[in-house]
Design an enzyme around this catalytic site. Sequence first.
Site, short mmCIF file in Angstrom:
data_model
loop_
_atom_site.label_atom_id
_atom_site.label_comp_id
_atom_site.label_asym_id
_atom_site.label_seq_id
_atom_site.Cartn_x
_atom_site.Cartn_y
_atom_site.Cartn_z
N CYS A 1 -45.59 -56.46 -9.44
CA CYS A 1 -44.57 -57.50 -9.72
C CYS A 1 -45.20 -58.87 -9.96
O CYS A 1 -44.52 -59.78 -10.44
CB CYS A 1 -43.56 -57.56 -8.60
SG CYS A 1 -42.63 -56.02 -8.45
N HIS B 1 -39.94 -64.27 -9.36
CA HIS B 1 -39.80 -62.83 -9.57
C HIS B 1 -38.46 -62.41 -8.98
O HIS B 1 -38.13 -62.75 -7.83
CB HIS B 1 -40.96 -62.11 -8.90
CG HIS B 1 -40.75 -60.64 -8.78
ND1 HIS B 1 -40.46 -59.86 -9.86
CD2 HIS B 1 -40.76 -59.82 -7.68
CE1 HIS B 1 -40.30 -58.60 -9.44
NE2 HIS B 1 -40.48 -58.56 -8.14
N ASN C 1 -34.62 -55.45 -9.97
CA ASN C 1 -36.05 -55.79 -10.01
C ASN C 1 -36.74 -54.94 -11.09
O ASN C 1 -36.91 -53.74 -10.90
CB ASN C 1 -36.64 -55.53 -8.61
CG ASN C 1 -38.13 -55.81 -8.54
OD1 ASN C 1 -38.80 -55.98 -9.56
ND2 ASN C 1 -38.65 -55.84 -7.32
N1 COA Z 1 -26.95 -48.80 1.74
C1 COA Z 1 -26.42 -48.80 2.97
N2 COA Z 1 -27.16 -48.96 4.08
C2 COA Z 1 -28.49 -49.12 3.92
C3 COA Z 1 -29.10 -49.13 2.65
C4 COA Z 1 -28.27 -48.95 1.53
N3 COA Z 1 -28.77 -48.95 0.27
N4 COA Z 1 -30.43 -49.32 2.80
C5 COA Z 1 -30.66 -49.42 4.12
N5 COA Z 1 -29.49 -49.30 4.79
C6 COA Z 1 -29.27 -49.35 6.22
C7 COA Z 1 -30.47 -48.91 7.01
O1 COA Z 1 -30.50 -47.51 7.15
C8 COA Z 1 -30.26 -49.64 8.29
O2 COA Z 1 -29.37 -48.91 9.07
P1 COA Z 1 -29.70 -48.62 10.60
O3 COA Z 1 -29.75 -49.99 11.24
O4 COA Z 1 -28.56 -47.76 11.02
O5 COA Z 1 -31.02 -47.95 10.61
C9 COA Z 1 -29.58 -50.94 7.90
O6 COA Z 1 -29.02 -50.68 6.61
C10 COA Z 1 -30.50 -52.13 7.82
O7 COA Z 1 -31.66 -51.74 7.11
P2 COA Z 1 -32.77 -52.79 6.75
O8 COA Z 1 -33.91 -52.08 6.10
O9 COA Z 1 -33.05 -53.63 7.97
O10 COA Z 1 -31.98 -53.69 5.69
P3 COA Z 1 -32.39 -55.08 5.10
O11 COA Z 1 -31.37 -56.10 5.45
O12 COA Z 1 -33.83 -55.42 5.41
O13 COA Z 1 -32.28 -54.83 3.54
C11 COA Z 1 -33.71 -54.47 1.66
C12 COA Z 1 -33.09 -53.85 2.92
C13 COA Z 1 -34.60 -53.42 1.02
C14 COA Z 1 -32.58 -54.85 0.73
C15 COA Z 1 -34.53 -55.73 2.04
O14 COA Z 1 -35.36 -55.45 3.14
C16 COA Z 1 -35.34 -56.25 0.92
O15 COA Z 1 -34.83 -56.63 -0.11
N6 COA Z 1 -36.68 -56.34 1.10
C17 COA Z 1 -37.56 -56.76 0.03
C18 COA Z 1 -37.84 -55.60 -0.87
C19 COA Z 1 -38.40 -56.03 -2.20
O16 COA Z 1 -38.04 -57.05 -2.72
N7 COA Z 1 -39.28 -55.19 -2.76
C20 COA Z 1 -39.88 -55.44 -4.02
C21 COA Z 1 -40.81 -56.58 -3.93
S1 COA Z 1 -41.60 -56.84 -5.45
#
Ligand code: COA
EC number: 2.3.1.180
Length: 335
Positions: free
Chosen positions: A119, A261, A291
């Site tokens: 990215c 990004h 993304n």
């Molecule tokens: N739909 C519903 N629930 C979801 C889910 C989805 N698509 N994805 C995860 N969950 C759930 C998890 O299972 C978790 O449940 P639990 O507490 O019962 O285990 C809960 O939601 C929280 O998960 P978590 O991973 O803490 O969520 P988050 O708030 O961190 O959001 C992302 C997840 C991926 C959206 C976030 O972490 C993110 O955007 N990170 C950066 C990733 C990124 O940008 N990557 C590319 C970089 S170039």
Amino acid sequence: MEGIKFNQIGVSFKGSGSYVPDQILTNEKISQKVDTSDEWIKSRTGISERRISSLGDNVTEMGYAAALSAIEMTNWDIKTIDLIVLATSTPHDLFGSAPSIQAKLGAYNAVAFDLTAACSGFLFALITASQFLKGGSFKRAIVIGADQLSSFVDWNDRRSCILFGDGAGALAIEATNDFDNFLGFDMRTDGARGSFLNLPSKDNKDSIIDNIDFLNGGFSQIQMNGQEVYKFAVREVPIILDNLFRKTNYSSDEVDWLLLHQANQRILDAVGDRLKIPREKILSNLAKYGNTSAATIPLMMDEAIRNNRIQQNDIIATSGFGAGLSWGAALIKWG
Ligand code: COA
């Protein structure tokens, strides 16, 4: 191209282009595949839908379409292009897709190669091409960011599959001898944190003949620790941009646009808040495309240029970040 020394000091931004596949995958449709909802995805990421490549929409074709559109915004004769750099992690040909784009464009005087930095790839490619121009070796360059991550997403993993889409963007840049619109840059890598986001090869052992093994080619799927990547981005991106402002004697008030990004709307907003850049200056098209990896920055830039949001002489602070881990920033003036 021979790399003749020209008397050049700077870079000027002359054109932009982009391309996205027609197929639209909405949040509603993803929730038919994994246990998620439009509400969850929108509130946690800002994404509503993304584009998915179908046959014919590979990185070579998407990158070519974006490059052609950027060239059409200039009045360049295609034969005067010296350099084509394609940032991608998902090439149509592992030996390099840029040469196919060069041939399709008919840019026969250009040297063309791929660059991989996930990215951060477009930003790293833009910086690389700019150094060739500023160093006096080449005059005209096309920098492309194109990715087709849909082929490597685990479509059963709701934590990651909601984030990614496909697309391409490109900029046409030219060397100048009386001003410099590439105001400064910085680049970083931390391979020790690479396991937070990667796409490793499969290492499938096979044998050629008895006692002589080989490893079949092929890649697994995107593996991501979302929370760690999130923390990395909201910590490192403000630091690198703040240092860049200091180094270039610009302040965040002088920035017309913050172009990050496009990973997650919450990351964009958190970085903007830390730098005290108001929301109306933060460019975002995440809702429509998600993304698109190396494509996000030029795809967003092209959209903002074509709808007259980015104007001549606007100051743009841009930052790419992601797998590697890698991150970088550049300060540019459009035009
Ligand atoms: N739909 C519903 N629930 C979801 C889910 C989805 N698509 N994805 C995860 N969950 C759930 C998890 O299972 C978790 O449940 P639990 O507490 O019962 O285990 C809960 O939601 C929280 O998960 P978590 O991973 O803490 O969520 P988050 O708030 O961190 O959001 C992302 C997840 C991926 C959206 C976030 O972490 C993110 O955007 N990170 C950066 C990733 C990124 O940008 N990557 C590319 C970089 S170039």
